[in-house]
Design a protein around this motif. Structure first.
Motif, PDB file in Angstrom:
ATOM      1  N   VAL A  40     -40.763  21.726   2.977  1.00  0.00           N
ATOM      2  CA  VAL A  40     -41.384  22.872   2.306  1.00  0.00           C
ATOM      3  C   VAL A  40     -42.061  22.482   1.005  1.00  0.00           C
ATOM      4  CG1 VAL A  40     -39.995  24.750   3.275  1.00  0.00           C
ATOM      5  CG2 VAL A  40     -39.148  23.486   1.282  1.00  0.00           C
ATOM      6  N   SER A  41     -43.189  23.171   0.728  1.00  0.00           N
ATOM      7  CA  SER A  41     -43.853  23.108  -0.574  1.00  0.00           C
ATOM      8  C   SER A  41     -43.240  24.164  -1.486  1.00  0.00           C
ATOM      9  CB  SER A  41     -45.336  23.446  -0.434  1.00  0.00           C
ATOM     10  OG  SER A  41     -46.033  22.413   0.175  1.00  0.00           O
ATOM     11  N   ALA A  42     -43.662  24.159  -2.729  1.00  0.00           N
ATOM     12  CA  ALA A  42     -43.311  25.235  -3.656  1.00  0.00           C
ATOM     13  C   ALA A  42     -44.099  26.488  -3.272  1.00  0.00           C
ATOM     14  CB  ALA A  42     -43.667  24.817  -5.074  1.00  0.00           C
ATOM     15  N   MET A  43     -43.603  27.663  -3.674  1.00  0.00           N
ATOM     16  CA  MET A  43     -44.342  28.908  -3.436  1.00  0.00           C
ATOM     17  C   MET A  43     -45.735  28.787  -4.062  1.00  0.00           C
ATOM     18  SD  MET A  43     -41.453  31.738  -4.291  1.00  0.00           S
ATOM     19  CE  MET A  43     -40.176  32.203  -3.139  1.00  0.00           C
ATOM     20  N   ARG A  46     -46.910  28.129  -7.836  1.00  0.00           N
ATOM     21  CA  ARG A  46     -45.780  27.736  -8.671  1.00  0.00           C
ATOM     22  C   ARG A  46     -45.986  26.350  -9.313  1.00  0.00           C
ATOM     23  NH1 ARG A  46     -40.679  29.150 -10.633  1.00  0.00           N
ATOM     24  NH2 ARG A  46     -41.714  31.157 -10.426  1.00  0.00           N
ATOM     25  N   THR A  47     -46.469  25.392  -8.534  1.00  0.00           N
ATOM     26  CA  THR A  47     -46.651  24.039  -9.088  1.00  0.00           C
ATOM     27  C   THR A  47     -47.667  24.071 -10.239  1.00  0.00           C
ATOM     28  OG1 THR A  47     -46.152  23.178  -6.902  1.00  0.00           O
ATOM     29  CG2 THR A  47     -47.025  21.605  -8.491  1.00  0.00           C
ATOM     30  N   ASN A  48     -48.759  24.833 -10.051  1.00  0.00           N
ATOM     31  CA  ASN A  48     -49.746  24.946 -11.137  1.00  0.00           C
ATOM     32  C   ASN A  48     -49.112  25.534 -12.394  1.00  0.00           C
ATOM     33  OD1 ASN A  48     -51.810  23.930  -9.623  1.00  0.00           O
ATOM     34  ND2 ASN A  48     -52.649  25.938  -9.065  1.00  0.00           N
ATOM     35  N   GLY A  73     -40.163  23.423  -8.080  1.00  0.00           N
ATOM     36  CA  GLY A  73     -40.659  24.498  -7.204  1.00  0.00           C
ATOM     37  C   GLY A  73     -40.206  24.310  -5.768  1.00  0.00           C
ATOM     38  N   GLU A  74     -40.199  23.081  -5.307  1.00  0.00           N
ATOM     39  CA  GLU A  74     -39.806  22.783  -3.927  1.00  0.00           C
ATOM     40  C   GLU A  74     -38.303  22.995  -3.723  1.00  0.00           C
ATOM     41  OE1 GLU A  74     -42.448  21.432  -5.256  1.00  0.00           O
ATOM     42  OE2 GLU A  74     -43.901  21.378  -3.622  1.00  0.00           O
ATOM     43  N   ASN A  75     -37.509  22.793  -4.793  1.00  0.00           N
ATOM     44  CA  ASN A  75     -36.059  22.986  -4.647  1.00  0.00           C
ATOM     45  C   ASN A  75     -35.736  24.442  -4.310  1.00  0.00           C
ATOM     46  OD1 ASN A  75     -35.927  20.337  -5.395  1.00  0.00           O
ATOM     47  ND2 ASN A  75     -35.252  20.744  -7.493  1.00  0.00           N
ATOM     48  N   GLY A 136     -40.238  19.080  -0.267  1.00  0.00           N
ATOM     49  CA  GLY A 136     -41.366  18.145  -0.201  1.00  0.00           C
ATOM     50  C   GLY A 136     -41.739  17.616  -1.576  1.00  0.00           C
ATOM     51  N   PHE A 137     -42.659  16.617  -1.606  1.00  0.00           N
ATOM     52  CA  PHE A 137     -43.357  16.259  -2.846  1.00  0.00           C
ATOM     53  C   PHE A 137     -42.507  15.439  -3.826  1.00  0.00           C
ATOM     54  CE2 PHE A 137     -44.862  18.431  -7.026  1.00  0.00           C
ATOM     55  CZ  PHE A 137     -45.978  17.626  -7.191  1.00  0.00           C
ATOM     56  N   GLN A 138     -41.239  15.109  -3.451  1.00  0.00           N
ATOM     57  CA  GLN A 138     -40.368  14.479  -4.454  1.00  0.00           C
ATOM     58  C   GLN A 138     -39.526  13.350  -3.879  1.00  0.00           C
ATOM     59  OE1 GLN A 138     -36.436  16.871  -4.765  1.00  0.00           O
ATOM     60  NE2 GLN A 138     -38.027  18.401  -5.000  1.00  0.00           N
ATOM     61  N   GLY A 150     -47.726  13.147  -6.321  1.00  0.00           N
ATOM     62  CA  GLY A 150     -49.136  13.522  -6.506  1.00  0.00           C
ATOM     63  C   GLY A 150     -49.398  14.836  -5.794  1.00  0.00           C
ATOM     64  N   ARG A 151     -50.399  15.599  -6.299  1.00  0.00           N
ATOM     65  CA  ARG A 151     -50.655  16.938  -5.787  1.00  0.00           C
ATOM     66  C   ARG A 151     -50.935  16.904  -4.278  1.00  0.00           C
ATOM     67  NH1 ARG A 151     -51.232  20.982  -9.435  1.00  0.00           N
ATOM     68  NH2 ARG A 151     -50.500  22.147  -7.613  1.00  0.00           N
ATOM     69  N   GLY A 152     -50.366  17.860  -3.595  1.00  0.00           N
ATOM     70  CA  GLY A 152     -50.508  17.905  -2.136  1.00  0.00           C
ATOM     71  C   GLY A 152     -49.527  16.993  -1.425  1.00  0.00           C
ATOM     72  N   GLY A 153     -48.552  16.451  -2.181  1.00  0.00           N
ATOM     73  CA  GLY A 153     -47.681  15.393  -1.664  1.00  0.00           C
ATOM     74  C   GLY A 153     -46.705  15.803  -0.569  1.00  0.00           C
ATOM     75  N   SER A 154     -46.485  17.097  -0.362  1.00  0.00           N
ATOM     76  CA  SER A 154     -45.563  17.494   0.707  1.00  0.00           C
ATOM     77  C   SER A 154     -46.087  17.086   2.080  1.00  0.00           C
ATOM     78  CB  SER A 154     -45.339  19.006   0.686  1.00  0.00           C
ATOM     79  OG  SER A 154     -44.755  19.377  -0.530  1.00  0.00           O
ATOM     80  N   ASP A 155     -47.402  17.004   2.224  1.00  0.00           N
ATOM     81  CA  ASP A 155     -47.965  16.516   3.494  1.00  0.00           C
ATOM     82  C   ASP A 155     -47.435  15.105   3.768  1.00  0.00           C
ATOM     83  OD1 ASP A 155     -49.577  18.802   3.663  1.00  0.00           O
ATOM     84  OD2 ASP A 155     -51.245  17.835   2.610  1.00  0.00           O
ATOM     85  N   THR A 156     -47.406  14.304   2.705  1.00  0.00           N
ATOM     86  CA  THR A 156     -46.980  12.916   2.850  1.00  0.00           C
ATOM     87  C   THR A 156     -45.475  12.836   3.120  1.00  0.00           C
ATOM     88  OG1 THR A 156     -48.801  12.288   1.438  1.00  0.00           O
ATOM     89  CG2 THR A 156     -47.089  10.640   1.734  1.00  0.00           C
TER      90      THR A 156
HETATM   91  N1  ASP Z   1     -46.352  21.840  -4.514  1.00  0.00           N
HETATM   92  C1  ASP Z   1     -47.080  20.600  -4.655  1.00  0.00           C
HETATM   93  C2  ASP Z   1     -48.530  20.879  -5.048  1.00  0.00           C
HETATM   94  O1  ASP Z   1     -48.905  22.023  -5.202  1.00  0.00           O
HETATM   95  C3  ASP Z   1     -47.003  19.752  -3.429  1.00  0.00           C
HETATM   96  C4  ASP Z   1     -47.573  20.367  -2.181  1.00  0.00           C
HETATM   97  O2  ASP Z   1     -47.711  21.589  -2.076  1.00  0.00           O
HETATM   98  O3  ASP Z   1     -47.872  19.611  -1.260  1.00  0.00           O
HETATM   99  O4  ASP Z   1     -49.270  19.960  -5.252  1.00  0.00           O
END
Ligand code: ASP
Ligand code: ADP
Ligand code: MG
Length: 418
Positions: A40-43, A46-48, A73-75, A136-138, A150-156
């Motif tokens: 899961v990503s953050a809502m 939230r990350t911003n 946020g991911e927690n 995700g992301f951590q 890095g931003r978008g890291g939950s994909d990774t």
């Molecule tokens: N929450 C993080 C972001 O906004 C990671 C992600 O959503 O993939 O960058």
């Protein structure tokens, strides 16, 4: 047990109702007989917000504390997803990165995976748990500090788990129903692709298409993960979305497959630098040391060449807008130390990059000419050009970015299947 990885992005877990909707999708796969790893990503947003709080507290922040804040946020969503699944009588638990433990390098804010040991999660599946929910992301550094990817890291995170657990597929659930010929927010003519090659997706992602983080595509390519992008809001089945796969699985034979853009670019020109061996190294070395991601580079004859006793040149490069201050500081320090000399540093902070991508370019000439004439017809001036085997990028005025994307989408007839 066959295993699936399902990743839900920020808009797909934006509130409790959406988390329930995502959990229903997980339930459907459990009922089909899968063990599931949910990332899961953050809502949404939230990350911003967390990044903003860090910057407002400490402009030149300690990157370890940035990660401590921004990973939180991911927690929240991991715990809420596990609770939602439990309410559906599906045995599930959440895991923060350090609990797995997801081992990463210590580059805070841009960490890379080192290892994902399976033992803890395998043991839980062994006890009858059906779903492992992972924030995700951590991850965690060798020093024991929390890191982010890095931003978008939950994909990774999702692709890395799919590789580590040899998942049958890695499904990336998001707010679009697949990968399109360009961002569907820019033109309604964007067409959903059934399949796209790893190589093309890698280029599109690195040139700005944020539907997948670049690193996730790299990992999927390396570990042969079946990677799919699909909507968390629609009814979906095995045939939904877009599959990222090997080139030879693809029937389409278009020269250009997609158009990507990157909105926040800057163009910097050092006017009248000395034209001597080593000058490029003297300029770009300090920029690299300062962490500036220099993208396009052009060296051109200085308009000011006359009247100088030594040969001079102008050096132009692009970088993300938010790195301009850092670039300026690094260049001024190099000048003050006597390593380089220049008359002025011209900065244009209103640039954007638009790129066309396609493996067909390897065997077809004329793509650049078609691209440039499409832009010329719209009166879009090109500031810098860069090419590689399967892409052509141009730097233009930001105000023409949407227009340029639409013009190129039309010029290469991407709305039609080929
Ligand atoms: N929450 C993080 C972001 O906004 C990671 C992600 O959503 O993939 O960058
Ligand atoms: P998530 O929060 O689920 O990770 P992102 O916002 O990171 O979602 O990525 C999905 C967004 O990517 C879409 O809403 C879309 O605007 C954008 N996007 C950019 N290029 C493309 C493309 N070629 N195909 C589909 N979506 C794209
Ligand atoms: Mg994303």
């Amino acid at each position: 047990m066959p295993l699936l990885v399902m990743k839900f992005g920020g808009t797909s877990v934006a509130d409790l109702e959406r988390i329930r909707n995502a959990a229903e999708k997980v339930r459907a796969e459990v009922e089909r007989g899968y063990d599931v790893i949910v990332i899961v990503s953050a809502m949404a947003g939230r990350t911003n917000e967390l990044v903003g709080w860090v910057g407002a507290t400490s402009p030149l922040y300690d990157a370890r504390e940035y990660d401590a804040v921004v990973s939180s946020g991911e927690n929240v969503t991991a715990g809420l997803m596990a609770l939602t699944l439990q309410e559906m009588d599906i045995p599930a638990r959440s895991w923060q990165g350090w609990q797995v433990p997801i081992q990463t390098t210590s580059q805070h804010g841009a960490a890379r995976f080192v290892d994902i040991p399976r033992a803890n999660i395998d043991a839980k599946f062994g006890e009858g748990f059906k779903v492992a929910v992972i924030a995700g992301f951590q991850g965690v550094s060798p020093e024991g500090r929390i890191t982010t990817l890095g931003r978008g890291g939950s994909d990774t995170t999702a692709v890395a788990f799919a590789a580590a657990f040899e998942a049958e597929r890695c499904d990336i659930y998001t707010d679009v129903d697949g990968i399109y010929t360009t961002d569907p927010r820019i033109t309604s003519k964007a067409r959903k692709l059934e399949k796209i090659s790893f190589e093309e997706m890698l280029e599109l992602a690195s040139l700005g298409a944020k539907v997948l983080q670049t690193r996730s595509v790299e990992l999927a390519m390396r570990y042969k993960v079946r990677l799919r992008v699909l909507s968390s809001f629609d009814d979906t089945d095995e045939t939904s979305g877009t599959l990222v796969c090997d080139e030879d699985e693809i029937m389409e034979s278009k020269v250009v497959s997609g158009v990507a853009y990157s909105r926040e670019e800057a163009k910097l020109t050092l006017v009248t630098v000395e034209d001597r061996p080593g000058i490029a190294a003297a300029i770009f070395g300090p920029l690299a040391d300062a962490g500036v991601n220099v993208d396009m580079i052009v060296q051109n004859i200085s308009e000011d060449a006359q009247g100088h006793d030594k040969p001079v040149t102008d050096m132009t490069f692009s970088c993300p807008v938010d790195q301009v201050a850092r670039a300026r500081k690094a260049l001024e320090a190099a000048r003050d130390a006597g390593h380089i000399s220049y008359e002025t540093l011209q900065v244009d902070e209103d640039a954007a990059k638009v790129s066309v991508v396609g493996i067909g370019m390897r065997s077809h000439a004329g793509v650049a000419a078609r691209m440039f004439s499409a832009l010329a017809q719209e009166g879009v001036n090109i500031k810098v050009i860069a090419t590689s085997e399967i892409k052509i990028s141009v730097l233009i005025d930001r105000k023409y970015m949407e227009l340029a994307v639409q013009a190129l989408h039309d010029a290469f007839e991407l709305d039609k299947a080929g």
